[in-house]
Design an enzyme around this catalytic site. Sequence first.
Site, mmCIF file in Angstrom:
data_model
loop_
_atom_site.group_PDB
_atom_site.id
_atom_site.type_symbol
_atom_site.label_atom_id
_atom_site.label_comp_id
_atom_site.label_asym_id
_atom_site.label_seq_id
_atom_site.Cartn_x
_atom_site.Cartn_y
_atom_site.Cartn_z
ATOM 1 N N HIS A 39 -3.755 -4.134 1.625
ATOM 2 C CA HIS A 39 -5.048 -3.446 1.662
ATOM 3 C C HIS A 39 -5.286 -2.780 3.010
ATOM 4 O O HIS A 39 -5.775 -1.657 3.063
ATOM 5 C CB HIS A 39 -6.224 -4.387 1.347
ATOM 6 C CG HIS A 39 -7.567 -3.757 1.588
ATOM 7 N ND1 HIS A 39 -8.020 -2.677 0.878
ATOM 8 C CD2 HIS A 39 -8.560 -4.044 2.492
ATOM 9 C CE1 HIS A 39 -9.237 -2.335 1.310
ATOM 10 N NE2 HIS A 39 -9.570 -3.135 2.288
ATOM 11 N N HIS A 76 -5.939 -0.566 -6.688
ATOM 12 C CA HIS A 76 -5.577 0.671 -7.391
ATOM 13 C C HIS A 76 -4.658 0.396 -8.575
ATOM 14 O O HIS A 76 -4.605 1.193 -9.511
ATOM 15 C CB HIS A 76 -4.904 1.652 -6.430
ATOM 16 C CG HIS A 76 -5.848 2.297 -5.474
ATOM 17 N ND1 HIS A 76 -6.441 3.518 -5.696
ATOM 18 C CD2 HIS A 76 -6.339 1.874 -4.283
ATOM 19 C CE1 HIS A 76 -7.229 3.830 -4.687
ATOM 20 N NE2 HIS A 76 -7.179 2.843 -3.817
ATOM 21 N N ASP A 99 0.819 -1.221 0.000
ATOM 22 C CA ASP A 99 0.000 0.000 0.000
ATOM 23 C C ASP A 99 0.850 1.268 0.000
ATOM 24 O O ASP A 99 0.658 2.184 0.791
ATOM 25 C CB ASP A 99 -0.957 -0.014 1.196
ATOM 26 C CG ASP A 99 -1.964 -1.141 1.101
ATOM 27 O OD1 ASP A 99 -3.031 -0.936 0.518
ATOM 28 O OD2 ASP A 99 -1.655 -2.259 1.579
#
Length: 415
Positions: free
Chosen positions: A196, A84, A9
């Site tokens: 995540h 993403h 992330d």
Amino acid sequence: MYKFAHVSDIHLGFQDKKELQKIEQEVFEEVVCTCIKQKVDFVLITGDLFHRNLPEMRVQRFAFKNFKKLYDAKIPIYVVYGSHDFSPIEYSVIDLLTDVGYLTKVSKEHTNNEKTELDFTEDPKTKVKLVGISGRTAGIDKENYENLELPVLDNSFKIFLFHIGIDELNSSSEIDTNSIPIESLPKGFDYYAGGHVHVFSHKQVKNLGEICYPGTPFAGYHSDLEENAKQVKRGFVIVEFDNKIKNVKFCEIKKTDYELLEFNANGKTANALNIEILKKISQIIPENKIILLKVQGELKSGKTTEVNFIEFKEKLLQSGAREVNVNRINLFSKKYHIEKIEAGKKEELENKIFEENIKKIKTEQPELSGEKGILFAKELLQFLKEPINTNEKKIDYQKRISAAVLAMMGIEMEK
């Protein structure tokens, strides 16, 4: 004894403000530098390496430069997509990095008789076997865990990479629609490398093994920055192992200081709130800090637009603040009040809005109702948020977004 780094992330390209872009890059450079200094045998990146599948050129150049450092140090990098990074129809910059040999994707998924089959990737030096499932927007990847079929497991050290939350490990009271029950994880692995979840978490789970989320090294959502200001540690992990895990060490990264200023507008006029905020601002030392202004509640009188956020921001920046981030999503005016939905993060707010509205819709299509309808709506919203690329024509942008939406719906666009 071997060791690997586990990072997740990172969201490169998230920031559009100069100072936050600088911090974002400084943080990633420290991750790369630490991995080289520590002589890790390989690196895991468990999704959302980039904030968009095709970030702007400055972000791509920065990423290539840093991944080349790891490549030159002979440190392989194994990745899965995050929600993403992923696009159902477009190339991703991750694919470019894979093509030049800087990254290796371990999410080798294919469907056979409605089963999601996975193939192992073996690290040449350590002989570790890796496999994983990429993240998808709004939790569409949850179905992959329901019909999972793995290769035959042996006695080698094995790592499972994934980008989704775990219900039982969720520290928030809010329901995360992008999460699965822990029983959905395949058994038989030595280390479960998660992505995540933006906060560090390391658990030894009975009958399963060690599950770790390194959290985000920085990210920069307002909720992330608030947690930073509240001393939540950010960074990544380095794991030592031989035939089993010996040690999981969290490596903290801190590149700036923060100051969180919170205000309650309940029962106050807009003018009184302005005076209170201005007084508080004059009492702090903002120099070289990220200042977070959080204002919530219902004004007794006056409009929310009468609160002088632009003036406050300019004053703080003139006093040396690196950046000023304003959160007023839960600030309301009594006169112009609309029914508010209690939620913390932006994603939680979206979930609640979709949940409240989708249940009012009568449809015979099950994929458009209930939880599936919420997931569908969230994925659709994600595509509609996509900005136009630099030098991209408006008609090409419209075609790109239309094609992505149709692909999500399983409809092939006419050529």
